[in-house]
Motif scaffolding. Sequence first.
Motif, PDB file in Angstrom:
ATOM      1  N   HIS A 281       0.845  -1.187   0.000  1.00  0.00           N
ATOM      2  CA  HIS A 281       0.000   0.000   0.000  1.00  0.00           C
ATOM      3  C   HIS A 281       0.889   1.248   0.000  1.00  0.00           C
ATOM      4  O   HIS A 281       1.939   1.276   0.652  1.00  0.00           O
ATOM      5  CB  HIS A 281      -0.897   0.037   1.242  1.00  0.00           C
ATOM      6  CG  HIS A 281      -2.031  -0.937   1.191  1.00  0.00           C
ATOM      7  ND1 HIS A 281      -3.100  -0.803   0.322  1.00  0.00           N
ATOM      8  CD2 HIS A 281      -2.279  -2.044   1.925  1.00  0.00           C
ATOM      9  CE1 HIS A 281      -3.946  -1.792   0.521  1.00  0.00           C
ATOM     10  NE2 HIS A 281      -3.477  -2.567   1.469  1.00  0.00           N
ATOM     11  N   GLU A 282       0.476   2.247  -0.679  1.00  0.00           N
ATOM     12  CA  GLU A 282       1.230   3.496  -0.708  1.00  0.00           C
ATOM     13  C   GLU A 282       1.067   4.222   0.637  1.00  0.00           C
ATOM     14  O   GLU A 282      -0.019   4.283   1.200  1.00  0.00           O
ATOM     15  CB  GLU A 282       0.717   4.382  -1.842  1.00  0.00           C
ATOM     16  CG  GLU A 282       1.508   5.660  -2.032  1.00  0.00           C
ATOM     17  CD  GLU A 282       0.994   6.493  -3.193  1.00  0.00           C
ATOM     18  OE1 GLU A 282       1.442   7.647  -3.329  1.00  0.00           O
ATOM     19  OE2 GLU A 282       0.129   5.992  -3.945  1.00  0.00           O
ATOM     20  N   GLY A 283       2.187   4.723   1.160  1.00  0.00           N
ATOM     21  CA  GLY A 283       2.116   5.545   2.368  1.00  0.00           C
ATOM     22  C   GLY A 283       2.140   4.788   3.673  1.00  0.00           C
ATOM     23  O   GLY A 283       1.812   5.351   4.725  1.00  0.00           O
ATOM     24  N   VAL A 284       2.542   3.509   3.664  1.00  0.00           N
ATOM     25  CA  VAL A 284       2.612   2.738   4.908  1.00  0.00           C
ATOM     26  C   VAL A 284       3.783   3.246   5.749  1.00  0.00           C
ATOM     27  O   VAL A 284       4.877   3.491   5.235  1.00  0.00           O
ATOM     28  CB  VAL A 284       2.796   1.233   4.618  1.00  0.00           C
ATOM     29  CG1 VAL A 284       2.844   0.453   5.931  1.00  0.00           C
ATOM     30  CG2 VAL A 284       1.663   0.723   3.745  1.00  0.00           C
ATOM     31  N   THR A 285       3.562   3.396   7.047  1.00  0.00           N
ATOM     32  CA  THR A 285       4.612   3.891   7.938  1.00  0.00           C
ATOM     33  C   THR A 285       4.698   3.026   9.190  1.00  0.00           C
ATOM     34  O   THR A 285       3.756   2.331   9.561  1.00  0.00           O
ATOM     35  CB  THR A 285       4.351   5.344   8.378  1.00  0.00           C
ATOM     36  OG1 THR A 285       3.082   5.414   9.038  1.00  0.00           O
ATOM     37  CG2 THR A 285       4.363   6.288   7.190  1.00  0.00           C
ATOM     38  N   TRP A 286       5.874   3.127   9.835  1.00  0.00           N
ATOM     39  CA  TRP A 286       6.073   2.498  11.137  1.00  0.00           C
ATOM     40  C   TRP A 286       5.503   3.389  12.226  1.00  0.00           C
ATOM     41  O   TRP A 286       5.203   4.562  11.987  1.00  0.00           O
ATOM     42  CB  TRP A 286       7.564   2.253  11.387  1.00  0.00           C
ATOM     43  CG  TRP A 286       8.188   1.301  10.413  1.00  0.00           C
ATOM     44  CD1 TRP A 286       9.022   1.614   9.374  1.00  0.00           C
ATOM     45  CD2 TRP A 286       8.019  -0.116  10.369  1.00  0.00           C
ATOM     46  NE1 TRP A 286       9.381   0.478   8.688  1.00  0.00           N
ATOM     47  CE2 TRP A 286       8.781  -0.601   9.286  1.00  0.00           C
ATOM     48  CE3 TRP A 286       7.305  -1.025  11.144  1.00  0.00           C
ATOM     49  CZ2 TRP A 286       8.839  -1.946   8.950  1.00  0.00           C
ATOM     50  CZ3 TRP A 286       7.365  -2.370  10.820  1.00  0.00           C
ATOM     51  CH2 TRP A 286       8.126  -2.822   9.741  1.00  0.00           C
ATOM     52  N   GLU A 410      -3.326   6.054  14.452  1.00  0.00           N
ATOM     53  CA  GLU A 410      -4.263   6.771  13.584  1.00  0.00           C
ATOM     54  C   GLU A 410      -3.756   6.947  12.165  1.00  0.00           C
ATOM     55  O   GLU A 410      -4.550   7.221  11.255  1.00  0.00           O
ATOM     56  CB  GLU A 410      -4.588   8.135  14.208  1.00  0.00           C
ATOM     57  CG  GLU A 410      -5.279   8.008  15.570  1.00  0.00           C
ATOM     58  CD  GLU A 410      -5.532   9.356  16.221  1.00  0.00           C
ATOM     59  OE1 GLU A 410      -5.067  10.381  15.643  1.00  0.00           O
ATOM     60  OE2 GLU A 410      -6.156   9.390  17.290  1.00  0.00           O
ATOM     61  N   GLU A 411      -2.433   6.784  11.964  1.00  0.00           N
ATOM     62  CA  GLU A 411      -1.869   6.993  10.628  1.00  0.00           C
ATOM     63  C   GLU A 411      -1.854   5.715   9.788  1.00  0.00           C
ATOM     64  O   GLU A 411      -1.338   5.719   8.672  1.00  0.00           O
ATOM     65  CB  GLU A 411      -0.434   7.527  10.747  1.00  0.00           C
ATOM     66  CG  GLU A 411      -0.294   8.786  11.578  1.00  0.00           C
ATOM     67  CD  GLU A 411      -1.157   9.917  11.041  1.00  0.00           C
ATOM     68  OE1 GLU A 411      -1.184  10.102   9.806  1.00  0.00           O
ATOM     69  OE2 GLU A 411      -1.812  10.592  11.847  1.00  0.00           O
ATOM     70  N   HIS A 412      -2.427   4.637  10.301  1.00  0.00           N
ATOM     71  CA  HIS A 412      -2.371   3.368   9.568  1.00  0.00           C
ATOM     72  C   HIS A 412      -3.131   3.481   8.249  1.00  0.00           C
ATOM     73  O   HIS A 412      -4.250   4.008   8.190  1.00  0.00           O
ATOM     74  CB  HIS A 412      -2.954   2.239  10.412  1.00  0.00           C
ATOM     75  CG  HIS A 412      -2.526   0.877   9.956  1.00  0.00           C
ATOM     76  ND1 HIS A 412      -2.959   0.303   8.782  1.00  0.00           N
ATOM     77  CD2 HIS A 412      -1.675  -0.030  10.525  1.00  0.00           C
ATOM     78  CE1 HIS A 412      -2.418  -0.890   8.649  1.00  0.00           C
ATOM     79  NE2 HIS A 412      -1.640  -1.122   9.688  1.00  0.00           N
ATOM     80  N   VAL A 413      -2.540   2.948   7.201  1.00  0.00           N
ATOM     81  CA  VAL A 413      -3.103   3.064   5.860  1.00  0.00           C
ATOM     82  C   VAL A 413      -4.455   2.365   5.740  1.00  0.00           C
ATOM     83  O   VAL A 413      -5.292   2.758   4.913  1.00  0.00           O
ATOM     84  CB  VAL A 413      -2.098   2.505   4.819  1.00  0.00           C
ATOM     85  CG1 VAL A 413      -1.952   0.988   4.960  1.00  0.00           C
ATOM     86  CG2 VAL A 413      -2.506   2.875   3.395  1.00  0.00           C
ATOM     87  N   LEU A 414      -4.712   1.351   6.547  1.00  0.00           N
ATOM     88  CA  LEU A 414      -5.981   0.619   6.424  1.00  0.00           C
ATOM     89  C   LEU A 414      -7.179   1.412   6.927  1.00  0.00           C
ATOM     90  O   LEU A 414      -8.318   0.990   6.744  1.00  0.00           O
ATOM     91  CB  LEU A 414      -5.891  -0.726   7.159  1.00  0.00           C
ATOM     92  CG  LEU A 414      -4.960  -1.763   6.545  1.00  0.00           C
ATOM     93  CD1 LEU A 414      -5.048  -3.088   7.289  1.00  0.00           C
ATOM     94  CD2 LEU A 414      -5.273  -1.985   5.061  1.00  0.00           C
ATOM     95  N   HIS A 415      -6.929   2.555   7.552  1.00  0.00           N
ATOM     96  CA  HIS A 415      -8.045   3.427   7.897  1.00  0.00           C
ATOM     97  C   HIS A 415      -8.685   4.015   6.646  1.00  0.00           C
ATOM     98  O   HIS A 415      -9.833   4.469   6.681  1.00  0.00           O
ATOM     99  CB  HIS A 415      -7.579   4.568   8.810  1.00  0.00           C
ATOM    100  CG  HIS A 415      -7.313   4.133  10.216  1.00  0.00           C
ATOM    101  ND1 HIS A 415      -8.298   3.644  11.040  1.00  0.00           N
ATOM    102  CD2 HIS A 415      -6.163   4.118  10.945  1.00  0.00           C
ATOM    103  CE1 HIS A 415      -7.771   3.348  12.223  1.00  0.00           C
ATOM    104  NE2 HIS A 415      -6.479   3.615  12.188  1.00  0.00           N
ATOM    105  N   ASP A 416      -7.935   4.000   5.537  1.00  0.00           N
ATOM    106  CA  ASP A 416      -8.406   4.663   4.313  1.00  0.00           C
ATOM    107  C   ASP A 416      -8.700   3.699   3.179  1.00  0.00           C
ATOM    108  O   ASP A 416      -9.108   4.128   2.099  1.00  0.00           O
ATOM    109  CB  ASP A 416      -7.344   5.670   3.842  1.00  0.00           C
ATOM    110  CG  ASP A 416      -7.042   6.710   4.905  1.00  0.00           C
ATOM    111  OD1 ASP A 416      -7.999   7.204   5.529  1.00  0.00           O
ATOM    112  OD2 ASP A 416      -5.848   7.012   5.119  1.00  0.00           O
TER     113      ASP A 416
END
Length: 591
Positions: A281-286, A410-416
């Motif tokens: 996924h684009e934009g995945v972060t730790w 809150e920054e997890h990509v699966l929220h979107d």
Amino acid sequence: MDEFAPSVTRRQLLAGAGVATAGVLSGCSERLRLAAEQSPYDQVGISITTLPADDDVMAAKIAGQLAGNLRAAGIDAGHEPIDEPELYRQVLLNREYDIFVTRHPGYDDPDALRSLLHSDFINEQGWQNPFGFSDGTVDELLESQCRAEGYERKAVFDDLFEHLDGSAPFTAVAFPNHLGAAAADLELTRTPRRPLEYLELVARRSAETDEESPLRIGVVEETMTERLNPIAVDIGDVNAVLELLYDPLVRHTEAGPVPWLAESVDWDDSGGSLEVVVDLHEGVTWHDGEPLDAADVAFTIRLLEDTSLGEVESGIPAPRYRGRTTLIENVRAVGEDRVRFSFGEHTSEVAQRALMVPILPEHIWEQRTEPINNFLTEALDWDNEEPIGSGLYAFAESTSGEFVELEPYEEHVLHDVDIQHHPGLFDEVDLADPIEFRVTPNIGAAVNSLVEGNLDLVGTPLAPEEFQKIEDTEDVETLTSPTRSFYIVGYNLKHPELNNPRFRRVVSQLLDREYIVDDETFFDGYAIEPTAIDSLVGLQPGRWNFPRTDANAQTESTFEFPGTDGEVDESVARALFEDAGYRYDDGELVA
């Protein structure tokens, strides 16, 4: 000068020699007489290692029944309860045991038997062949199933189960239901055990109220507050926490494999070798804000394959996930968000298991590859008390021996984006509630805290006795569901008698599985008895349909308990050992 002792006369010397000779001859006669009276054989001795009853009452009871029945059969059998970290060290790391009894987490796929039984893993740690078992036919069949799929793969396993019947280095005793309890207002039908189940509960709970409050889960696992290393083997039952903190490329769910960190997974076997391209996924972060990219994925696989990253010539693989990573021939990042895996002749049915390991941040773990010795690196020894992962929940805080709190990331990509088979899970829902795992000294204390309103649910399985005590308690809902976990009795083949398949087959028969499953002093019906040859090596009954089962062929094991209601018939048990080639001397089984 009186530097020497006085001289001895010839007469004194001869007299002394005569006395000494008489004494020697007398001693020889005595030893010969005793040797004639004593057996030249030694009684067979076996020690059974398990957790104390306070930590796992069922394992202790199973070990107790087996030890008693072995003693009735003339074996010097003892039951040795030890704490959980020491049990893992003795059994999974050092292989210092005769027989162990514990609860095995079960298999996500029959391929898990490969690392458990294949001789390639005989010198490795963890659940990699902790028995010292080696059988060329078993090796060949386990390799064949990796290259097969569908009905053909199931047929290979049928042959494997038939070959292992009675000769396997371990046996399953019971498949327990997960007995749990929760506050009635949660409206649960089963105890959450997987990340999606926790996430769905928290999402529903958050949607029903604007008030933020932690979901309080009671657990009997003190190491949870001190050791959260996702690749170490000497940790307790902390998977619920680790799976919320660390994401895989693909997650195993009730509905099957679901892309998670992966946006897409494309398989290709047209070139004679199985390849898969995974796009993230684009934009995945730790959790620390650093980007998660393809380099992290490739690094994770290399680290699991050798936690020293080449510093030790023979390599030091991570014991956890070892069976999965050995499926991979090559992995490489081919872009910032794309990873290419090569699996050789393995089929995608088997290879997909390798995509389900937790992905680790390279910028954290590359600092932990220093070897401590030829078998251990910092990566395996590290407690990782403040883990940084990529899951929908992040580590917030912990107090040793008291609690671990996770907070929503809150920054997890699966929220979107939508999760396959779970569309709209997070639509217009904030995962606002933290999750708090609270440590209790024992399961009884956890149940009391739930009844008093200080917990929302109990995460550690309840014993039937505790479960039944609260079935009618107001504002508490008791929960039961089948599991793939099973109680395992494992044999160390370094023991001279347990190395004999005929001997350990008789030992396996001395467990009255029907009684253990049904009797109120054991599971009281809250378990499934393994009777078929596949379930006796740990495959959950009814979960996989194998060809001979479909054809109603004979798949029942020939195991039969020599007694009734858990009590062994001594004469029958002793006859079984005699049929296996052993003999008795003064009531003791000797070898």
